[in-house]
Design an enzyme around this catalytic site. Structure first.
Site, PDB file in Angstrom:
ATOM      1  N   GLU A  79      -4.378   9.607 -83.202  1.00  0.00           N
ATOM      2  CA  GLU A  79      -4.832  10.984 -83.397  1.00  0.00           C
ATOM      3  C   GLU A  79      -6.086  11.219 -82.572  1.00  0.00           C
ATOM      4  O   GLU A  79      -6.823  12.166 -82.788  1.00  0.00           O
ATOM      5  CB  GLU A  79      -5.053  11.286 -84.872  1.00  0.00           C
ATOM      6  CG  GLU A  79      -5.981  10.348 -85.598  1.00  0.00           C
ATOM      7  CD  GLU A  79      -6.230  10.784 -87.027  1.00  0.00           C
ATOM      8  OE1 GLU A  79      -6.621  11.932 -87.233  1.00  0.00           O
ATOM      9  OE2 GLU A  79      -6.037   9.949 -87.926  1.00  0.00           O
ATOM     10  N   CYS A 111      -3.482   9.820 -89.592  1.00  0.00           N
ATOM     11  CA  CYS A 111      -3.489   8.355 -89.746  1.00  0.00           C
ATOM     12  C   CYS A 111      -2.108   7.785 -90.067  1.00  0.00           C
ATOM     13  O   CYS A 111      -1.959   6.572 -90.226  1.00  0.00           O
ATOM     14  CB  CYS A 111      -4.486   7.947 -90.818  1.00  0.00           C
ATOM     15  SG  CYS A 111      -6.148   8.504 -90.461  1.00  0.00           S
ATOM     16  N   HIS A 233      -4.069   2.612 -96.759  1.00  0.00           N
ATOM     17  CA  HIS A 233      -4.791   3.197 -95.622  1.00  0.00           C
ATOM     18  C   HIS A 233      -6.259   3.276 -96.050  1.00  0.00           C
ATOM     19  O   HIS A 233      -6.564   3.761 -97.146  1.00  0.00           O
ATOM     20  CB  HIS A 233      -4.249   4.604 -95.318  1.00  0.00           C
ATOM     21  CG  HIS A 233      -5.174   5.392 -94.456  1.00  0.00           C
ATOM     22  ND1 HIS A 233      -5.593   4.924 -93.228  1.00  0.00           N
ATOM     23  CD2 HIS A 233      -5.804   6.585 -94.635  1.00  0.00           C
ATOM     24  CE1 HIS A 233      -6.426   5.803 -92.695  1.00  0.00           C
ATOM     25  NE2 HIS A 233      -6.575   6.813 -93.531  1.00  0.00           N
TER      26      HIS A 233
END
Ligand code: COA
Length: 390
Positions: A79, A111, A233
């Site tokens: 990104e 993400c 994450h």
């Protein structure tokens, strides 16, 4: 046929800033960054590293000649891409000397990009069992100097080789994914820094985890006790813990203890690198499997991926027999121990360095960057890359 992660490479730039010192210079208590956010060190990318070079350096350490021949699909999740048209993966494909009969694309969903890449790779291998797919997750997380997001910046990349009969982790078939249009984090094309509604992103992360976890249990028939660990994450290491805590009471006392202990181990690398967006979940997985040396073969590991905007997914994998023989623990220990600390003013100066946007030529000094693959300059609006070991 088993399909999954055959190799995992990782790279972070050679510079870091100490979060205690950053806190002092921002007039906040150091414990806010080290405990409240959960970060010790933040990777600082010199101008000679960008998402292309970070990814190429991560892949370089793990690919052998057989891999280079067998890889016929490169999926670059990012990104912080450098071009709205050309895939960052095409540069990496050339820098690594991969088989030209390959497909190369870039994938974007905050993400979540590398997870999308892994799932696509799984489908590709199911149709082409002799192929291998290189999935890259590479990013530079930038929120801006002295902003609330600053303490959650970072830079780095992971490189995953996905294949049949994988050496490290076989991915299981059940997975649950969820999408909803939310403005918790975004970066318009005219901005080199992200915009974020931090509190909303925290809330949505937990809400997405809850949705996919509940659905996953129904679909798979599994429960919390069936997991050796869950990797998250990690935009910052406290974030995953907040989500894990929402489900801990579903487990036995043993499971609770195990999951919390393994969560801590799974945050070790991230705590010292910062947020690497697409690669963060896989850096956490790497931290767990490299740092917990008695993690049993055949353990089931849960993986929660979240990409603001937002897409979330929960999926699982089983560690394979002798998986430890296929890790690069020594190399990663060396990478961390060879890093050099920069002061806060030095970090601020590096942060503000930019490449020309008017087509002029610039040659960057790559002698101070120990990475094998570096950005050496710009010429006529084209980035110039060097692989010092090619
Ligand atoms: N000792 C220990 N903890 C402390 C502390 C101290 N002296 N001072 C503050 N804290 C804790 C707070 O209690 C809070 O903990 P909690 O989240 O468990 O309640 C934590 O430190 C952060 O403090 P907060 O005031 O919420 O920080 P902030 O408003 O400056 O910003 C983020 C935090 C994460 C919202 C911000 O860094 C951000 O926007 N990051 C980018 C977006 C992101 O990462 N989103 C995640 C989902 S993808």
């Amino acid at each position: 046929m088993k399909i999954g992660i055959d190799k995992i490479g990782f790279y972070a730039p050679h510079l870091f800033v100490d979060m205690n010192k950053l806190a002092v210079s921002r007039n906040v208590e150091p414990e806010k960054f080290t405990i409240g956010i959960g970060q010790e060190k933040m990777s600082i990318p010199p101008i000679t590293q960008d998402p292309v070079t970070l990814a190429a350096n991560a892949a370089l350490e793990v690919l052998d000649e057989k891999d280079k021949e067998a890889i016929d699909f490169v999926i670059f999740g990012t990104e912080s891409g450098i071009d709205s048209s050309k895939s960052a993966g095409v540069y990496v494909h050339d820098l690594l000397g991969l088989n030209p009969y390959a497909r190369v694309i870039e994938v974007k969903q905050a993400c979540y990009g590398a997870t999308a890449g892994i799932q696509m790779a799984k489908g590709h291998i199911a149709l082409n069992p002799k192929s291998k797919v290189l999935v890259l997750g590479s990013d530079i997380a930038r929120y801006g100097l002295d902003t609330p997001g600053e303490a959650t910046q970072g830079a780095g990349a992971v490189a995953l080789v996905i294949s049949a009969d994988p050496n490290i982790m076989a991915l299981e078939d059940q997975s649950v994914y969820f999408t909803s249009d939310i403005m918790d984090f975004w970066r318009p094309v005219y901005s080199d820094k992200a915009f974020v509604d931090g509190k909303l992103s925290n809330e949505q992360y937990i809400s997405f985890f809850s949705k996919v976890w509940e659905q996953y249990k129904t679909k798979s028939g599994l429960e919390l006790n069936d997991f050796e660990a869950i990797c998250f994450h990690l935009p910052y290491t406290k974030m995953g813990l907040k989500a894990l805590k929402t489900v801990l009471d579903e487990g036995s006392e043993d499971a609770k203890e195990r999951l919390v202990a393994n969560y801590k181990i799974s945050t070790g690398y991230n705590r010292n690198v910062g947020n690497i967006y697409t690669g963060s979940l896989y850096l956490s997985l790497l931290s767990l499997i490299e740092q917990k040396d008695d993690l049993a073969e055949r353990s089931r590991i849960g993986l929660f991926s979240y990409g603001s905007g937002a897409v979330g997914e929960f999926f699982t994998g089983i560690l394979q027999p002798n998986y430890r023989e296929h890790l690069y623990v020594g190399k990663h220990n060396n990478l961390f121990s060879a890093r050099k600390e920069v002061t806060v003013p030095e970090y601020e100066e590096i942060f503000q360095q930019t490449l020309p946007t008017d087509g002029s030529t610039v040659n960057l000094d790559i002698n101070n960057d120990p990475a094998s693959i570096c950005l050496s300059g710009m010429d006529d609006n084209k980035r110039q890359y060097v692989n010092k070991v090619k």
